[in-house]
Scaffold this motif. Structure first.
Motif, PDB file in Angstrom:
ATOM      1  N   THR A 126      62.702  81.478  75.114  1.00 25.78           N
ATOM      2  CA  THR A 126      62.293  81.246  73.724  1.00 25.78           C
ATOM      3  C   THR A 126      61.981  82.568  73.032  1.00 25.78           C
ATOM      4  OG1 THR A 126      60.062  80.773  74.574  1.00 25.78           O
ATOM      5  CG2 THR A 126      61.452  78.898  73.987  1.00 25.78           C
ATOM      6  N   PRO A 164      54.954  72.659  75.283  1.00 29.38           N
ATOM      7  CA  PRO A 164      56.416  72.588  75.138  1.00 29.38           C
ATOM      8  C   PRO A 164      56.743  71.649  73.992  1.00 29.38           C
ATOM      9  CG  PRO A 164      55.712  71.237  76.980  1.00 29.38           C
ATOM     10  CD  PRO A 164      54.486  71.926  76.475  1.00 29.38           C
ATOM     11  N   LEU A 193      61.762  78.074  79.890  1.00 30.24           N
ATOM     12  CA  LEU A 193      61.352  77.967  78.491  1.00 30.24           C
ATOM     13  C   LEU A 193      60.587  79.224  78.068  1.00 30.24           C
ATOM     14  CD1 LEU A 193      61.606  75.921  76.186  1.00 30.24           C
ATOM     15  CD2 LEU A 193      59.430  74.924  76.921  1.00 30.24           C
ATOM     16  N   SER A 220      59.732  69.299  72.400  1.00 30.05           N
ATOM     17  CA  SER A 220      61.016  68.642  72.650  1.00 30.05           C
ATOM     18  C   SER A 220      61.546  68.969  74.055  1.00 30.05           C
ATOM     19  CB  SER A 220      62.050  69.049  71.584  1.00 30.05           C
ATOM     20  OG  SER A 220      63.209  68.261  71.681  1.00 30.05           O
ATOM     21  N   LYS A 221      60.634  68.891  75.036  1.00 26.08           N
ATOM     22  CA  LYS A 221      61.008  69.166  76.431  1.00 26.08           C
ATOM     23  C   LYS A 221      61.314  67.856  77.146  1.00 26.08           C
ATOM     24  CE  LYS A 221      59.276  71.165  80.768  1.00 26.08           C
ATOM     25  NZ  LYS A 221      60.277  72.213  80.958  1.00 26.08           N
ATOM     26  N   GLU A 222      62.476  67.800  77.763  1.00 29.08           N
ATOM     27  CA  GLU A 222      62.871  66.579  78.471  1.00 29.08           C
ATOM     28  C   GLU A 222      62.106  66.467  79.781  1.00 29.08           C
ATOM     29  OE1 GLU A 222      66.992  64.425  78.699  1.00 29.08           O
ATOM     30  OE2 GLU A 222      66.921  65.952  80.286  1.00 29.08           O
ATOM     31  N   HIS A 232      57.365  75.837  83.436  1.00 27.59           N
ATOM     32  CA  HIS A 232      58.048  76.156  82.167  1.00 27.59           C
ATOM     33  C   HIS A 232      58.768  77.497  82.200  1.00 27.59           C
ATOM     34  CE1 HIS A 232      55.756  72.822  80.455  1.00 27.59           C
ATOM     35  NE2 HIS A 232      54.656  73.370  80.910  1.00 27.59           N
ATOM     36  N   ASN A 279      61.416  62.754  75.994  1.00 29.05           N
ATOM     37  CA  ASN A 279      60.970  64.128  75.752  1.00 29.05           C
ATOM     38  C   ASN A 279      59.496  64.161  75.383  1.00 29.05           C
ATOM     39  OD1 ASN A 279      63.641  64.822  76.064  1.00 29.05           O
ATOM     40  ND2 ASN A 279      64.001  65.206  73.881  1.00 29.05           N
ATOM     41  N   GLU A 317      64.786  73.584  72.168  1.00 28.83           N
ATOM     42  CA  GLU A 317      63.426  73.450  72.679  1.00 28.83           C
ATOM     43  C   GLU A 317      62.602  74.600  72.120  1.00 28.83           C
ATOM     44  OE1 GLU A 317      63.843  71.589  77.121  1.00 28.83           O
ATOM     45  OE2 GLU A 317      64.446  73.683  76.854  1.00 28.83           O
TER      46      GLU A 317
END
Length: 812
Positions: free
Chosen positions: A436, A721, A432, A723-725, A429, A731, A673
């Motif tokens: 974020t 996470p 992310l 809405s992580k693809e 991650h 997702n 995300e």
């Protein structure tokens, strides 16, 4: 050519944002034949960088005799150590002092140097006596001459091995915790060079000696007659005495900055271009309330005033509900003060420097996850490997650090798997984590002069202060307001008042200010302009009436048209606040008459019926003032803070919990995300329903998604996470597991998960292609696909080991 640098608040390696995942291994405390084994284990743990001090005392064996190749002892082979790190694929951080501290006798200064020059270079008290401390007079010419010689020998090696020249060294620490000696000893240095520099500093602050005499209540005929403030516990005698002490503290902030600037300039002369940082201490046996004092020592280096970034010592020793707020506050204050520079924990606890303080890997994992949620962009596990001190060199005997991931023989402990897990989590991650950010409509101001107190003397009333910041800042601010906001899961930003603008503050729907008798005129004016231009201010417990140097200043009182106030003392005081009764507060209470608040609406009353708080429209804005402080001692305080917060109409939290013992926090990036932190700092299970904001649709989503509550085990947290693809059109909406690996190949998605056995696993999937999911398995055993509002819910059990979730897709 490789390149490591700082870009836009991030560490960057060859143009890519990276999370600096480092571990501390002291080559000089480990047998040469074990170096490679420690590095192999560090690689197995997933570390990317190795950090170490480079002790002056270790390499200049005798005066003028340097060993960096292991000629006199194999463990002195600094060049071999750096090359071995590079061989195993690591980048390096080096810390060549001159001070290293690190529980090394003499703090890293050579024995021959201290024996020969100790009386000359030591800090001295106001009586001219050498102070029993490792601290030295930093601008002593003998000390600086020897430091420069040390640098002239070690810096060419670092320059040659820096990343730009094909080596592994990416960053360097400049000295270490230089303000700690005065802070811990409550002792300034009174050497002659200090007095000369203080007088020069004062000349830049006052245009005439008469101006100074007016404030200091002195009768000097020239600046050269100025005397230094007394050390020790001599109480303040007057306002003038306190005024001089304020300048004394301001001087030390310039002094430390100039010392670090000098060392940095020497480093740069050796064609070293890697980033530089300085390290800051602050935790005291599980609490960080003194950390703000340490960072204020360096305020002359904040933001763009210096290239240095600040490394944070995160050494909590224990993690619990008692200190759940400390690391967030420390991170927030550093970010507020240093500006657009990455937040780096240079000493990030993974062992204990004291044998009686037994660290718990479970608590440390909770702390590591919270640190990610609280904005760290890198950390250095301290210590990753235990060390053995050279004979008669260790401050604590022969062993350096305990309960570390590796012992000195490179054998893993129960802390090792936690480091492995966090490394895999970061790798999965990384982007992310780095991109974020918190979204907040509430702001809390930090005012550094209230923490310029490392040398403060007792205040017994001579300065006529109603509130002495050092006495109440922990209870009213750090463990009061800020802890309450944490428990309430309020999203707030920390902003440095002294460097903020009116427009900065107007971005928030409510701004909180802890304020005492003293506040400098420009800062009062910033707040006054903020309110008159439409700002919503909450200020407590006092409206200042003087500057920090004791010069009268009533900008805020004049703007708010507050004519007078009187202190009121009541045994065991309580107040009525809005519709709340019997709210515990503290003495003194500041009482106002109806006439004195000029048409404001009273909101708080003492037990005697006096007004001690009001709400007032000022210009286009509004001020809420409470003439006392609450702290955080009762559930009534949570109600009081909530009542004031809700009057702002601000969105208080993006994520929330039905149980205040469950801490939640959500951060967002610019690509729809987010990361969700859910933690239980309490030492028993806690149940509740979590609600968070969908980063794409703003939908309020619940966790668990369908029914019931989530039960969080004691001292545990997970980061999900949002809405992580994980595959095209698929997702992860959220999960209660720690996702430590994702692979997608040939219509099969495998997700590697860990989690506490006491926590039910839930993963929710969404996206335009989730209808193509044919089946799901946990460790090769089928689990049910539960459809709910066009989403798939997967429930499963965690175990003590890693589990693998396999999603099989329909053939195209």
């Amino acid at each position: 050519m490789n390149k490591f640098g700082i870009e836009g608040g991030y560490f960057s390696l060859n143009g890519k944002k990276v999370f600096l995942n480092s571990g501390e291994i002291h080559y000089f405390r480990i047998k040469r034949e074990l170096w490679e084994e420690h590095l192999k284990k560090a690689k197995e743990a997933g570390l990317k960088t190795i950090s170490s001090y480079v002790p002056w005392v270790w390499h200049e064996v005798n005066e003028g005799e340097f060993d960096f190749s292991g000629t006199t002892q194999p463990e002195r082979d600094l060049i071999g150590w750096i090359e071995l790190c590079q061989k195993h694929g690591f980048t390096c951080i080096v810390k060549p002092g001159p001070f290293i501290l690190a529980e090394y006798r003499g703090a890293g200064l050579p024995d021959w140097f201290l024996e020969k020059y100790g009386d000359t270079i030591k800090m001295h008290n106001s009586k001219g006596e050498a102070v029993l401390s490792d601290g030295v007079s930093l601008f002593n010419p003998v000390f600086l001459s020897k430091v420069e010689q040390w640098y002239n020998h070690v810096m060419p090696i670092i320059s040659q091995k820096q990343v730009q020249n094909g080596g592994p060294i990416i960053m360097m620490q400049v000295c270490n915790e230089i303000g700690v000696f005065s802070w811990l000893a409550h002792q300034a240095d009174y050497n002659e060079q200090v007095k000369e520099q203080f007088i020069s500093f004062i000349k830049t602050r006052y245009s005439t000696i008469d101006e100074l005499n007016t404030l200091w209540e002195s009768n000097y005929t020239s600046f050269q007659e100025i005397e230094l403030p007394p050390d020790g516990n001599t109480p303040y005698k007057s306002k003038g005495d306190r005024s001089r002490d304020y300048e004394w503290h301001c001087f030390w902030r310039k002094y430390y900055a100039n010392y670090l600037r000098l060392l940095s300039s020497w480093i740069r002369k050796h064609n070293i271009s890697i980033p530089l940082y300085h390290n800051l201490p602050g935790w005291i046996y599980g609490h960080g309330y003194e950390f703000p004092l340490n960072i204020t020592m360096y305020e002359d280096l904040y933001e763009d005033k210096s290239e240095l970034i600040f490394g944070v010592d995160h050494i909590p020793e224990f993690v619990s509900y008692r200190n759940l707020h400390d690391d967030r506050i420390i991170n927030d204050i550093v970010s507020a003060m240093q500006g657009e520079k990455p937040l780096f924990a240079a000493e990030f606890q993974s062992g204990s420097r004291e044998y009686h303080v037994v660290t718990n890997p479970r608590e440390m994992e909770l702390f590591y996850k919270a640190s990610i949620a609280n904005g760290l962009k890198g950390w250095n596990y301290y210590m990753f490997s235990q060390g053995k001190n050279p004979p008669a060199k260790g401050y604590s005997g022969d062993t350096f650090y305990w309960f570390t991931p590796l012992d000195n023989q490179a054998k893993p402990s129960s802390a090792f798997p936690v480091v492995q897990k966090m490394s895999r989590f970061i790798e999965t991650h990384e982007e992310l984590i780095l991109t974020t950010k918190r979204k907040a409509e509430v702001c809390v101001l930090f005012y550094s002069p209230y923490y310029a107190t490392e040398l403060e003397r007792p205040e017994v009333g001579a300065s006529e202060l109603k509130f002495v910041p050092a006495r109440i800042r922990r209870s009213a601010y750090f463990d009061g307001l800020l802890k309450a906001l944490q428990v309430l899961n309020v999203d707030y930003d920390m902003v440095d008042l002294a460097s903020s603008s009116v427009n900065d503050l107007l971005a928030y729907k409510q701004v909180w200010l802890f304020s005492t008798d003293e506040m400098n005129a420009p800062d009062q004016q910033t707040i006054a302009s903020f309110v008159t231009n439409g700002g919503n201010l909450v200020i407590f417990p006092y409206l200042p009436d003087r500057e920090m140097n004791q010069k009268p200043c009533t900008v805020l009182r004049d703007t708010f048209k507050i004519k007078s106030s009187q202190p009121e003392i009541i045994d065991s005081p309580l107040i009525k606040l809005y519709n709340l009764t019997d709210i515990k507060c503290s003495n003194p209470l500041i009482a106002y008459t109806t006439e004195g608040i000029d048409g404001a609406t009273p909101i708080a009353f003492t037990l005697r019926g006096s007004i001690c708080g009001f709400e007032k429209n000022v210009g286009k804005g509004k001020v809420v003032h409470l003439g006392t402080w609450l702290g955080f001692d009762t559930e009534g305080h949570l109600q009081a803070y909530t009542t004031i917060l809700e009057r702002s109409k601000a969105q208080l939290a993006n994520a929330s919990s039905t149980n205040n013992f469950i801490t939640v926090r959500q951060k967002f990036n610019d690509t729809s995300e987010s990361l969700l932190f859910v933690g239980n700092y309490y030492n028993e299970n806690q149940s509740g329903k979590i609600t968070y904001k969908h980063p794409k649709t703003n939908e309020r989503v619940q966790l668990p998604l369908i029914d019931g509550e989530i039960e969080i085990p004691p001292l545990y947290a997970f980061i999900s996470p949002i809405s992580k693809e994980i595959g095209k059109g698929i997702n992860i909406l959220h999960t209660t597991s720690d996702v430590i690996g994702i692979n997608s190949n040939n219509n099969i998605i495998t997700i590697h998960l860990t989690g506490d056995p006491g926590l039910i696993g839930e993963m929710v999937l969404e996206g335009i292609n989730i209808s193509k999911i044919k089946s799901a398995e946990i460790s090769e055993k089928p689990i049910m696909l539960i459809w709910h509002n066009n989403r798939i819910v997967l429930n499963y059990l965690h175990s003590n080991k890693e589990i693998v979730l396999t999603l099989k897709m329909l053939d195209k």
